[in-house]
Design a protein around this motif. Sequence first.
Motif, PDB file in Angstrom:
ATOM      1  N   LYS A 191     -15.078  10.979  -6.390  1.00 18.10           N
ATOM      2  CA  LYS A 191     -16.113  11.559  -7.250  1.00 18.10           C
ATOM      3  C   LYS A 191     -15.738  11.439  -8.725  1.00 18.10           C
ATOM      4  N   GLU A 192     -14.496  11.779  -9.062  1.00 15.55           N
ATOM      5  CA  GLU A 192     -14.062  11.711 -10.457  1.00 15.55           C
ATOM      6  C   GLU A 192     -14.146  10.288 -10.995  1.00 15.55           C
ATOM      7  N   ASN A 193     -13.750   9.323 -10.187  1.00 11.11           N
ATOM      8  CA  ASN A 193     -13.798   7.925 -10.604  1.00 11.11           C
ATOM      9  C   ASN A 193     -15.246   7.474 -10.825  1.00 11.11           C
ATOM     10  N   ALA A 194     -16.134   7.862  -9.910  1.00 15.18           N
ATOM     11  CA  ALA A 194     -17.543   7.471 -10.021  1.00 15.18           C
ATOM     12  C   ALA A 194     -18.203   8.119 -11.235  1.00 15.18           C
ATOM     13  N   GLU A 195     -17.914   9.384 -11.477  1.00 10.52           N
ATOM     14  CA  GLU A 195     -18.476  10.078 -12.638  1.00 10.52           C
ATOM     15  C   GLU A 195     -18.022   9.416 -13.942  1.00 10.52           C
ATOM     16  N   PRO A 197     -19.618  17.829  -3.261  1.00 14.03           N
ATOM     17  CA  PRO A 197     -18.874  16.619  -2.868  1.00 14.03           C
ATOM     18  C   PRO A 197     -19.768  15.388  -2.920  1.00 14.03           C
ATOM     19  N   ILE A 198     -19.173  14.252  -3.208  1.00 17.14           N
ATOM     20  CA  ILE A 198     -19.949  13.019  -3.340  1.00 17.14           C
ATOM     21  C   ILE A 198     -20.583  12.612  -2.007  1.00 17.14           C
ATOM     22  N   PHE A 199     -19.917  12.937  -0.892  1.00 10.09           N
ATOM     23  CA  PHE A 199     -20.476  12.713   0.448  1.00 10.09           C
ATOM     24  C   PHE A 199     -20.218  13.936   1.309  1.00 10.09           C
ATOM     25  N   ASP A 200     -21.116  14.175   2.260  1.00 11.66           N
ATOM     26  CA  ASP A 200     -20.997  15.328   3.152  1.00 11.66           C
ATOM     27  C   ASP A 200     -20.455  14.960   4.526  1.00 11.66           C
ATOM     28  N   ARG A 201     -20.567  13.699   4.893  1.00  9.89           N
ATOM     29  CA  ARG A 201     -20.107  13.263   6.210  1.00  9.89           C
ATOM     30  C   ARG A 201     -19.513  11.873   6.074  1.00  9.89           C
ATOM     31  N   LEU A 202     -18.342  11.675   6.695  1.00  5.82           N
ATOM     32  CA  LEU A 202     -17.641  10.404   6.590  1.00  5.82           C
ATOM     33  C   LEU A 202     -17.126   9.995   7.969  1.00  5.82           C
ATOM     34  N   HIS A 205      -4.367   6.605   6.454  1.00  7.45           N
ATOM     35  CA  HIS A 205      -3.610   6.808   7.693  1.00  7.45           C
ATOM     36  C   HIS A 205      -2.358   7.642   7.438  1.00  7.45           C
ATOM     37  N   GLN A 206      -1.729   7.428   6.290  1.00  5.72           N
ATOM     38  CA  GLN A 206      -0.483   8.131   5.974  1.00  5.72           C
ATOM     39  C   GLN A 206      -0.723   9.498   5.350  1.00  5.72           C
ATOM     40  N   HIS A 207      -1.612   9.557   4.353  1.00  9.23           N
ATOM     41  CA  HIS A 207      -1.770  10.796   3.596  1.00  9.23           C
ATOM     42  C   HIS A 207      -2.728  11.781   4.258  1.00  9.23           C
ATOM     43  N   ARG A 208      -3.726  11.281   4.970  1.00  9.61           N
ATOM     44  CA  ARG A 208      -4.644  12.114   5.758  1.00  9.61           C
ATOM     45  C   ARG A 208      -5.179  13.305   4.948  1.00  9.61           C
ATOM     46  N   ASP A 209      -5.672  13.009   3.779  1.00  4.51           N
ATOM     47  CA  ASP A 209      -6.142  14.062   2.881  1.00  4.51           C
ATOM     48  C   ASP A 209      -7.545  13.711   2.400  1.00  4.51           C
ATOM     49  N   LEU A 210      -8.556  14.070   3.192  1.00  3.95           N
ATOM     50  CA  LEU A 210      -9.937  13.735   2.831  1.00  3.95           C
ATOM     51  C   LEU A 210     -10.390  14.479   1.589  1.00  3.95           C
ATOM     52  N   ARG A 211      -9.845  15.668   1.369  1.00  3.62           N
ATOM     53  CA  ARG A 211     -10.221  16.420   0.168  1.00  3.62           C
ATOM     54  C   ARG A 211      -9.799  15.666  -1.085  1.00  3.62           C
ATOM     55  N   PHE A 212      -8.568  15.127  -1.075  1.00  6.02           N
ATOM     56  CA  PHE A 212      -8.097  14.322  -2.203  1.00  6.02           C
ATOM     57  C   PHE A 212      -8.951  13.066  -2.348  1.00  6.02           C
ATOM     58  N   PHE A 213      -9.236  12.405  -1.231  1.00  9.91           N
ATOM     59  CA  PHE A 213     -10.031  11.174  -1.247  1.00  9.91           C
ATOM     60  C   PHE A 213     -11.399  11.419  -1.870  1.00  9.91           C
TER      61      PHE A 213
END
Length: 237
Positions: A142-146, A162-167, A129-137
């Motif tokens: 992805k990095e954490n999962a890898e 990207p790990i997901f294409d639609r959110l 809600h605060q950072h509103r940065d889906l690219r960072f998310f």
Amino acid sequence: MRLKVAFYPKNGTFERSNKHAIQGFIYNMLKGSEYGERHDEPRFKFFTFSDFFLDSMGRPTLLISSPEKGFINTLYGAIKDKERVYIGRHELIVAELKRFKLPLRRVFQTGSPIVLYRNAQENEYFKLHQHRDLRFFLQRLKENAEKKYEAFYGEDFLLEEPIFDRLIPKLRNNGKLDVYVKVVKNGVPFPVIGSNWELLEKERIRPEERRFYRFIMDAGLGEKNSLGFGFLNPIRR
């Protein structure tokens, strides 16, 4: 692999347990097994669990998932002969215990909030809600999962896309996107901040990516999986 544990509250009323208490219940069930030292091992724990929910029979229910079949089988064996268990201070009657596997799908939704650090050194959580940065998310997710996948399988892996294409995030009743969860450890409360998602979709999972997506489906997404965060449910579309 997954384990469903459904309960009847002993006194007829149910109070949702603190996530640290649920984690303690899981580790207690593992005592004396090959996974008995998992809590103290300085590595990823490779399991997570859902928030409590009411099943189709109205029973408080918990789902536990792990990519380690032996982990789930050990939990199953420890619980199956017990009529009742304790989660924190709460005594619960075991109503149903079931092991199962779910087919891999391209679409998921969260069964507990996904938690990511924006700055781990300063203990700052990413706030949607605060950072509103889906690219960072998506990149951090992805990095954490890898990293977890590589630690589990002992091999390098890089997801090219990207790990997901639609959110689609899940809004709370107050219209906020973030979920603040109070976790109590040794009597000391601390907040954990995450987000729930109605939909996390990958348009196409290539054959060489199937094991990766099955892994995150069972191990969970983001940080603090063993505290019951980042639990995923595959859904039909």
